[in-house]
Write a protein that holds these residues in place. Structure first.
Motif, PDB file in Angstrom:
ATOM      1  N   ARG A  86     -67.988 -33.712   3.508  1.00  0.00           N
ATOM      2  CA  ARG A  86     -69.078 -33.400   4.446  1.00  0.00           C
ATOM      3  C   ARG A  86     -68.588 -33.587   5.885  1.00  0.00           C
ATOM      4  N   LYS A  87     -67.817 -34.681   6.079  1.00  0.00           N
ATOM      5  CA  LYS A  87     -67.244 -34.945   7.405  1.00  0.00           C
ATOM      6  C   LYS A  87     -66.286 -33.821   7.789  1.00  0.00           C
ATOM      7  N   ARG A  88     -65.432 -33.456   6.809  1.00  0.00           N
ATOM      8  CA  ARG A  88     -64.418 -32.429   7.081  1.00  0.00           C
ATOM      9  C   ARG A  88     -65.063 -31.088   7.389  1.00  0.00           C
ATOM     10  N   ALA A  89     -66.145 -30.774   6.676  1.00  0.00           N
ATOM     11  CA  ALA A  89     -66.823 -29.497   6.900  1.00  0.00           C
ATOM     12  C   ALA A  89     -67.329 -29.439   8.338  1.00  0.00           C
ATOM     13  N   ARG A  90     -67.873 -30.564   8.820  1.00  0.00           N
ATOM     14  CA  ARG A  90     -68.377 -30.601  10.203  1.00  0.00           C
ATOM     15  C   ARG A  90     -67.231 -30.415  11.194  1.00  0.00           C
ATOM     16  N   ALA A  91     -66.059 -30.929  10.846  1.00  0.00           N
ATOM     17  CA  ALA A  91     -64.907 -30.832  11.757  1.00  0.00           C
ATOM     18  C   ALA A  91     -64.093 -29.559  11.522  1.00  0.00           C
ATOM     19  N   GLY A  92     -64.572 -28.707  10.607  1.00  0.00           N
ATOM     20  CA  GLY A  92     -63.864 -27.456  10.303  1.00  0.00           C
ATOM     21  C   GLY A  92     -62.536 -27.660   9.597  1.00  0.00           C
ATOM     22  N   GLN A  93     -62.414 -28.785   8.835  1.00  0.00           N
ATOM     23  CA  GLN A  93     -61.154 -29.042   8.125  1.00  0.00           C
ATOM     24  C   GLN A  93     -61.264 -28.647   6.652  1.00  0.00           C
ATOM     25  N   LYS A  94     -60.086 -28.504   6.022  1.00  0.00           N
ATOM     26  CA  LYS A  94     -60.046 -28.128   4.597  1.00  0.00           C
ATOM     27  C   LYS A  94     -60.547 -29.284   3.731  1.00  0.00           C
ATOM     28  N   PRO A  95     -61.305 -28.990   2.658  1.00  0.00           N
ATOM     29  CA  PRO A  95     -61.801 -30.080   1.798  1.00  0.00           C
ATOM     30  C   PRO A  95     -60.682 -30.722   0.982  1.00  0.00           C
ATOM     31  N   ILE A  96     -60.919 -31.969   0.572  1.00  0.00           N
ATOM     32  CA  ILE A  96     -59.955 -32.639  -0.303  1.00  0.00           C
ATOM     33  C   ILE A  96     -60.512 -32.679  -1.728  1.00  0.00           C
ATOM     34  N   LYS A  97     -59.631 -32.968  -2.696  1.00  0.00           N
ATOM     35  CA  LYS A  97     -60.066 -33.095  -4.087  1.00  0.00           C
ATOM     36  C   LYS A  97     -60.068 -34.563  -4.480  1.00  0.00           C
ATOM     37  N   PRO A  98     -60.998 -34.978  -5.353  1.00  0.00           N
ATOM     38  CA  PRO A  98     -60.914 -36.363  -5.837  1.00  0.00           C
ATOM     39  C   PRO A  98     -59.631 -36.553  -6.639  1.00  0.00           C
ATOM     40  N   LEU A  99     -59.147 -37.788  -6.712  1.00  0.00           N
ATOM     41  CA  LEU A  99     -57.940 -38.064  -7.507  1.00  0.00           C
ATOM     42  C   LEU A  99     -58.144 -37.607  -8.939  1.00  0.00           C
ATOM     43  N   PHE A 100     -59.335 -37.925  -9.486  1.00  0.00           N
ATOM     44  CA  PHE A 100     -59.686 -37.441 -10.830  1.00  0.00           C
ATOM     45  C   PHE A 100     -61.189 -37.476 -10.977  1.00  0.00           C
ATOM     46  N   ASP A 101     -61.679 -36.660 -11.918  1.00  0.00           N
ATOM     47  CA  ASP A 101     -63.125 -36.632 -12.147  1.00  0.00           C
ATOM     48  C   ASP A 101     -63.431 -37.022 -13.596  1.00  0.00           C
ATOM     49  N   ALA A 102     -64.717 -36.939 -13.961  1.00  0.00           N
ATOM     50  CA  ALA A 102     -65.144 -37.403 -15.285  1.00  0.00           C
ATOM     51  C   ALA A 102     -64.423 -36.636 -16.402  1.00  0.00           C
TER      52      ALA A 102
END
Ligand SMILES: [Zn+2]
Length: 463
Positions: free
Chosen positions: A112-128
């Protein structure tokens, strides 16, 4: 044979050892690095680990710093079995599922922070889903059973006394006709404390990798710790306030429930409502009930399924958010246990926000509070504090009791090592901050006339 350290070298997280005999590759633990941004950067699977060529993984116990990189290992192509005691596998399922949720929540917040700053999203290390893939490879190895886990390599798990299911690994492997017996202590618990059994006595090996979290000091006596707890609780009950206890779900929660039961049963404190406000701690307690045969004999009755609520009738389990919120309207005296253990997140924050400004409240720390955690700041007297945007003036009493550690202190570590400490045994100290490891090395040199080694990350030792 070669053993490479992929974590827990001169620090306490990221436990991971690769044993390579030439015809077998075995991984002992595959833990997450935790505690700082610098350490979290190490949360990947190094190429030299070659996940596809590993024959077996053995877990010492279910704490995240011992199993948290498993989803990365499986994503990188590991398809073999992941051995652990049945208790360890249950705890690891709980902890990895919770960690996956936290990874995803953290990534969402960051994005959400990155979207506001126009940056590329990150991925979680792992999900469920990644965690689920890991569980498919779990394979139970009960205590005190030898198992051929790789070509010419067998392993046995023995009690480590740290948390439910925790074990030390005895690995015996052949290389070109030479047989090596290597011990990995895992995390070792205190002796003579309730709930977990004492660590097993192991009496011979060629080399031992030993934890040294508290290599530099002893804990306060357990009896005195329990007395301190009772006195603090008594005082808070007299003031009629709420007692807020930040707890980790596995281990400390069950210990505290047991001591509350004993406190009421002995008549030293009149029973008051106890709220376990944590779905994860409730699930962890159920795992303890499922495996009562792995606990100290004198606590089995208390943890036996359905017995706890009969023996501790003022205990209420809060699963839903509504049940948790309803506690705002409950008056004292009462005790609320909620996570996170260091007050940095979770339901405990809501209770702190509502109750820190009352002088009748007692915040009772029963676990380790790391340097920059919110719990540590409270203990150090921070006032006022900010919680979820609100400024709160702290009038509550903040107290801590220190002797409930799940780790062996220095003298218990030395006693554990004693039967193994023969001439020619190599002792390798891991899983400890430099100061703790150095102190323990010094004590071992004096007591046993051995020269312990203190390896660094990625060091490769030959046996
Ligand atoms: Zn542990």
């Amino acid at each position: 044979m070669l053993v490479t350290l992929y974590g827990a070298a001169k620090e306490v997280t990221g436990s991971c050892y690769l044993v390579d005999t030439g015809n077998a590759r075995v991984l002992i633990d595959c833990g997450l690095f935790q505690g700082s941004k610098h350490l979290e950067k190490l949360n990947f699977i190094p190429a030299s680990l070659k996940p596809k060529e590993i024959d077996a993984v053995v877990l010492t116990h279910g704490h995240l710093d011992h199993c948290g990189r498993l989803p990365l290992l499986v994503k990188a192509g590991y398809r073999g079995k992941i051995y652990g005691t049945p208790g360890t596998l249950d705890i690891a399922r709980l902890i990895l599922s919770d960690a996956a949720k936290i990874q995803c929540d953290d990534a969402d917040r960051e994005n959400r922070k990155r979207a506001r700053a126009g940056q590329k999203p990150i991925k979680p290390l792992f999900d469920a889903r990644d965690a689920e893939e890991v569980f498919k490879q779990f394979s139970a190895l009960p205590y005190n059973n030898w198992m051929e886990i790789a070509p010419e390599a067998k392993a046995e798990l023995v009690e480590a006394g740290h948390i439910l299911g925790s074990s030390s690994v005895i690995l015996v492997a052949n290389q070109n006709g030479a047989r090596r017996r290597i011990i990995f202590s895992g995390d070792l618990g205190q002796r003579n404390v309730p709930i977990t059994r004492d660590p097993a006595v192991i009496d011979r090996c060629d080399a031992v990798f030993m934890e040294s979290t508290y290599g530099g000091r002893n804990h306060p006596s357990y009896e005195e710790t329990v007395e301190e707890l009772i006195e603090l609780v008594k005082g808070a009950v007299e003031r009629g306030g709420k007692i807020l206890v930040p707890t980790f779900a596995v281990g400390r929660t069950q210990q505290l429930l047991y001591h509350l039961f004993k406190m009421f049963e002995s008549g030293r404190v009149r029973p008051f409502p106890v709220f376990l406000d944590s779905p994860m701690a409730i699930a962890a307690t159920q795992i303890y009930s499922k495996h009562i045969n792995l606990l100290d004999e004198d606590v089995r009755d208390f943890f036996a399924r359905d017995n706890m609520q009969a023996l501790l009738p003022t205990l209420k389990l809060c699963t839903t958010a509504q049940e948790s919120q309803a506690l705002n309207a409950v008056g004292g005296p009462c005790l609320i246990m909620a996570g996170a253990g260091m007050c940095d997140a979770g339901r405990i924050l809501h209770h702190l926000r509502h109750n820190l400004s009352s002088s009748e409240t007692l915040v009772l720390m029963v676990g380790y509070q790391a340097k920059e955690s919110f719990g540590r700041r409270l203990l150090d007297g921070a006032n006022p504090v900010k919680i979820m945007g609100d400024t709160i003036h702290v009038r509550a009493r903040i107290a801590s009791v220190d002797g409930f550690s799940a780790h062996a202190g220095q003298s218990d570590l030395l006693q554990w090592l004693n039967p193994l400490a023969k001439a020619g045994t190599r002792v390798i100290l891991t899983h400890g901050e430099p100061h703790q490891v150095n102190e323990l090395r010094h004590e071992i040199e004096n007591a046993f006339n051995l020269k312990p080694e203190i390896p660094s990350l990625n060091d490769r030792l030959e046996f």
